[in-house]
Design a protein around this motif. Structure first.
Motif, short mmCIF file in Angstrom:
data_model
loop_
_atom_site.label_atom_id
_atom_site.label_comp_id
_atom_site.label_asym_id
_atom_site.label_seq_id
_atom_site.Cartn_x
_atom_site.Cartn_y
_atom_site.Cartn_z
N ILE A 276 7.81 4.76 7.80
CA ILE A 276 7.84 5.51 6.63
C ILE A 276 6.18 5.88 6.30
CG2 ILE A 276 8.81 5.97 4.32
CD1 ILE A 276 10.80 3.51 5.02
N PHE A 277 5.99 6.97 6.52
CA PHE A 277 4.66 7.45 6.20
C PHE A 277 4.50 8.27 4.78
CE2 PHE A 277 4.69 7.42 10.76
CZ PHE A 277 3.52 6.60 11.05
N ASN A 278 3.40 8.44 4.30
CA ASN A 278 3.03 9.61 3.40
C ASN A 278 2.52 10.51 4.56
OD1 ASN A 278 0.26 9.35 4.01
ND2 ASN A 278 -0.44 8.11 2.08
N GLU B 161 0.88 -1.44 0.18
CA GLU B 161 0.02 -0.07 -0.07
C GLU B 161 0.95 1.19 0.03
OE1 GLU B 161 -0.23 -2.37 2.70
OE2 GLU B 161 -1.75 -3.47 1.88
N ALA B 162 1.99 1.39 0.58
CA ALA B 162 2.94 2.37 0.77
C ALA B 162 2.46 3.48 1.42
CB ALA B 162 3.71 2.51 -0.55
N THR B 163 1.63 3.32 2.13
CA THR B 163 0.92 4.79 2.81
C THR B 163 1.79 4.95 4.32
OG1 THR B 163 -0.85 3.56 3.67
CG2 THR B 163 -1.25 4.74 1.83
N TRP B 164 2.08 3.61 4.96
CA TRP B 164 2.84 3.42 6.07
C TRP B 164 3.44 2.25 6.15
CZ3 TRP B 164 0.29 3.33 11.54
CH2 TRP B 164 1.10 3.35 12.70
N ARG C 223 0.99 10.32 8.20
CA ARG C 223 1.74 10.58 9.26
C ARG C 223 1.05 11.59 10.34
NH1 ARG C 223 7.92 12.95 9.47
NH2 ARG C 223 8.19 13.01 11.68
N MET C 224 0.23 12.55 9.59
CA MET C 224 -0.54 13.56 10.48
C MET C 224 -1.65 12.75 11.30
SD MET C 224 -0.27 17.01 7.95
CE MET C 224 -1.98 17.25 8.02
N PHE C 225 -2.39 11.72 10.52
CA PHE C 225 -3.52 11.16 11.42
C PHE C 225 -3.03 10.47 12.39
CE2 PHE C 225 -6.26 7.51 11.70
CZ PHE C 225 -7.53 8.23 11.98
N TYR C 226 -1.96 9.63 12.40
CA TYR C 226 -1.51 8.68 13.23
C TYR C 226 -0.53 9.60 14.43
CZ TYR C 226 -3.77 4.85 11.19
OH TYR C 226 -4.71 4.07 10.83
N ASN C 227 0.01 10.53 14.11
CA ASN C 227 0.85 11.49 15.04
C ASN C 227 1.62 10.71 15.91
OD1 ASN C 227 2.03 13.59 16.11
ND2 ASN C 227 -0.11 14.78 16.66
N LEU C 228 2.57 9.69 15.72
CA LEU C 228 3.38 8.89 16.35
C LEU C 228 3.99 9.51 17.36
CD1 LEU C 228 4.48 5.91 14.43
CD2 LEU C 228 2.48 6.02 15.98
N GLU C 229 4.47 10.78 16.91
CA GLU C 229 5.21 11.75 17.97
C GLU C 229 4.36 12.39 19.22
OE1 GLU C 229 4.97 11.91 14.56
OE2 GLU C 229 6.75 13.07 13.73
N LYS C 230 3.18 12.33 19.14
CA LYS C 230 2.48 12.85 20.22
C LYS C 230 2.15 11.57 20.80
CE LYS C 230 -1.96 14.99 21.37
NZ LYS C 230 -3.20 15.90 21.14
#
Length: 131
Positions: free
Chosen positions: A101-103, A86-89, A107-114
């Motif tokens: 590695i996100f699109n 799928e190459a979105t994540w 990346r914004m939706f899952y926000n792993l940093e937060k």
């Protein structure tokens, strides 16, 4: 044929050394927003998360392929790779280091940093070039 640089045996390297090599490979491929999180105190899964993103599915696959190839030359193969089709994540499990590695949107939706905000962000400014 492109010359392969910095081939070194990392098969017995410390997790931070492996993480730094992964980051340098991603930086060479112009991965965006590279971050290194030290998550060892928050999870038993691994010691470090690397998070970055690409601008297209093709670019994301390219990053994953380059990591797998160049780390393999260094004696370090991923235990598993998920999400490549799928190459979105794309998640690449290198044991002590997990690469995400996100699109941009994912990346914004899952926000792993937060989500992993209790972790420590490692300064990698000496490993990445400003673009």
């Amino acid at each position: 044929m492109e010359e392969i640089k910095n081939i070194e045996d990392l098969s017995n390297a410390e997790p931070l050394t492996i993480a730094k090599k992964l980051i340098s490979i991603l930086d060479e491929k112009d991965a965006k927003g590279i971050k290194l999180l030290h998550v060892e105190d928050q999870t038993i899964l691994c010691d470090y998360f690397i998070i970055c993103n690409g601008n297209s599915n093709t670019q994301i696959k390219s990053y994953a392929g380059e990591l797998e190839y160049k780390m393999g030359l260094c004696g370090v193969d991923p235990r598993s790779i998920e999400g490549y089709a799928e190459a979105t994540w794309v998640v690449m499990d290198y044991g002590s280091v997990i690469v995400h590695i996100f699109n941009r949107e994912t990346r914004m939706f899952y926000n792993l940093e937060k989500l992993w905000s209790d972790s420590t962000e490692v300064d990698i400014s000496d490993l990445v070039t400003e673009k």
